[in-house]
Scaffold this motif. Sequence first.
Motif, short mmCIF file in Angstrom:
data_model
loop_
_atom_site.label_atom_id
_atom_site.label_comp_id
_atom_site.label_asym_id
_atom_site.label_seq_id
_atom_site.Cartn_x
_atom_site.Cartn_y
_atom_site.Cartn_z
N GLY A 93 38.12 33.60 65.54
CA GLY A 93 36.63 33.49 65.94
C GLY A 93 35.83 35.09 65.99
O GLY A 93 35.02 35.20 66.51
N SER A 94 36.82 36.24 65.56
CA SER A 94 36.33 37.34 65.71
C SER A 94 35.35 37.99 64.39
O SER A 94 34.76 38.95 64.58
CB SER A 94 37.48 38.51 65.97
N SER A 113 26.97 25.87 65.06
CA SER A 113 27.96 26.64 66.12
C SER A 113 28.37 27.77 65.21
O SER A 113 28.52 28.92 65.90
CB SER A 113 29.01 26.01 66.53
N LEU A 114 28.96 27.54 64.02
CA LEU A 114 29.36 28.96 63.15
C LEU A 114 28.26 29.91 62.94
O LEU A 114 28.37 30.98 63.25
CB LEU A 114 29.89 28.57 61.83
N ASN A 124 25.67 30.37 64.75
CA ASN A 124 25.34 30.96 66.25
C ASN A 124 26.17 32.00 66.65
O ASN A 124 26.11 32.65 67.79
CB ASN A 124 24.85 30.00 67.21
N SER A 125 27.43 31.76 66.34
CA SER A 125 28.66 32.82 66.59
C SER A 125 28.59 33.97 65.75
O SER A 125 27.88 34.90 65.87
CB SER A 125 29.93 31.95 66.41
N LYS A 126 29.51 34.09 64.86
CA LYS A 126 29.52 35.41 63.85
C LYS A 126 28.72 35.28 62.49
O LYS A 126 28.86 36.13 61.89
CB LYS A 126 31.11 35.59 63.65
#
Length: 430
Positions: free
Chosen positions: A173-174, A302-303, A305-307
Amino acid sequence: MKVSGLTAALLLGATGALASATPKVGKVSYDGYKAYRIATSGKDAAAIKDKLASFAAVQFNFDTQEHLDVAIAPEEVSAFEALSLPTTIMSEDLGAEIATEGNFGVYEKNVSTSAAVPSLTWFDAYHAYADHITFFNDLAASFPQNSEIFTVGSSFQGRSIFGIHLWGSGGKGSKPAVYFHGTVHAREWITAKVVEYITYKLLVDYSTDTAVKAILDKYDFYILPFVNPDGFVYTQSTNRLWRKNRQTRSGASCVGTDVNRNWPYKWELTGGASTNPCDETYKGAAAGDTPENKALTNFTLSLANSKGIKLYIDWHSYGQYILTPYGYNCQARPANQARQNALAQGLANKIREKYGTRFTYGPACSTLYATTGDSTDYITDVAKAEFAWTIELRPGGSSSGNNGFVLPAAQILPSSVEQWEGMKYLLANV
């Protein structure tokens, strides 16, 4: 991604109302069906369809400007050939080829390792759905430091829509996402095999190939091999040429919605999907109203809004295309179209180097045909992916050896290898 009727009762000149109706008990047989490619030369397509309106036929493709791919029931072959249309043979017996394709392989582990790594014999044959699940579970178990299984939701019939998450240095998730979908159209079996091969190579080669390590260290991969599990299972149990999901609707006798016309972006536009529940491109009663799409859009956001999403690919068959946005409008182009063209050309070149397989590239609508409510437009404009493409796998435009959706098992590994070579180029350059 191509569109077809699915039963012997489909009339090419009709709406396809019988194609998606609740099937009779028992497995649909295509024994003795002969498949033809009819040259249409654009202007002739409508006239040819009119001539075929009285035939019980199975239409394979929707982009009919150059050709119409169609299977004819054995009792109508003589009458069809009497039309003297400009045809070439795609299949002498579609049912026999389906039967051969359905000789599922035995799932084997790699005996040279102590871990549960699947054997490369996996790519010598097609497999039952349960074995696909085992394949991914075993991969994740073999590489617990770089992978895990996840689910995004459930299908209409309650099957898990699962994926595998891969990561390299920096931990899970980084990094920005590379995001793959397979088998949204149930009959496109080769798509699952190709994404499985890419997954396999990313994990198995990570510790030994510096180029692969650089890719997996740069991105988090989210790979969903079966975004339409109900439809895929139905192709194995009942109707090999089923396309849509298996959603029933109150007041409708026909089954299924095209999940790739159901995304909640440009869904309301006309010309790129159908409002008839019996059609193969039925868009649903409302934008995003399939259980599959609800799960997929939530996960996609969700992807985003994440990286963020660097690259999305929706894998389909057939035709050998690399399609960039957009589907909803043949004049619309993303701001980075020049960059997309350059990468798509480079990908096509790299794929061709391996076996000489040629892929056509360009914007989806103007290169192939219009689509509305599709994933790539949504993921480009709503989820803000830098690149969101559709890849249509083998077979391509040549009639020789072109069996449409029923791709011989001998082509699984070559299809997978050439795409892997292309992906290594693409992922190193995006």
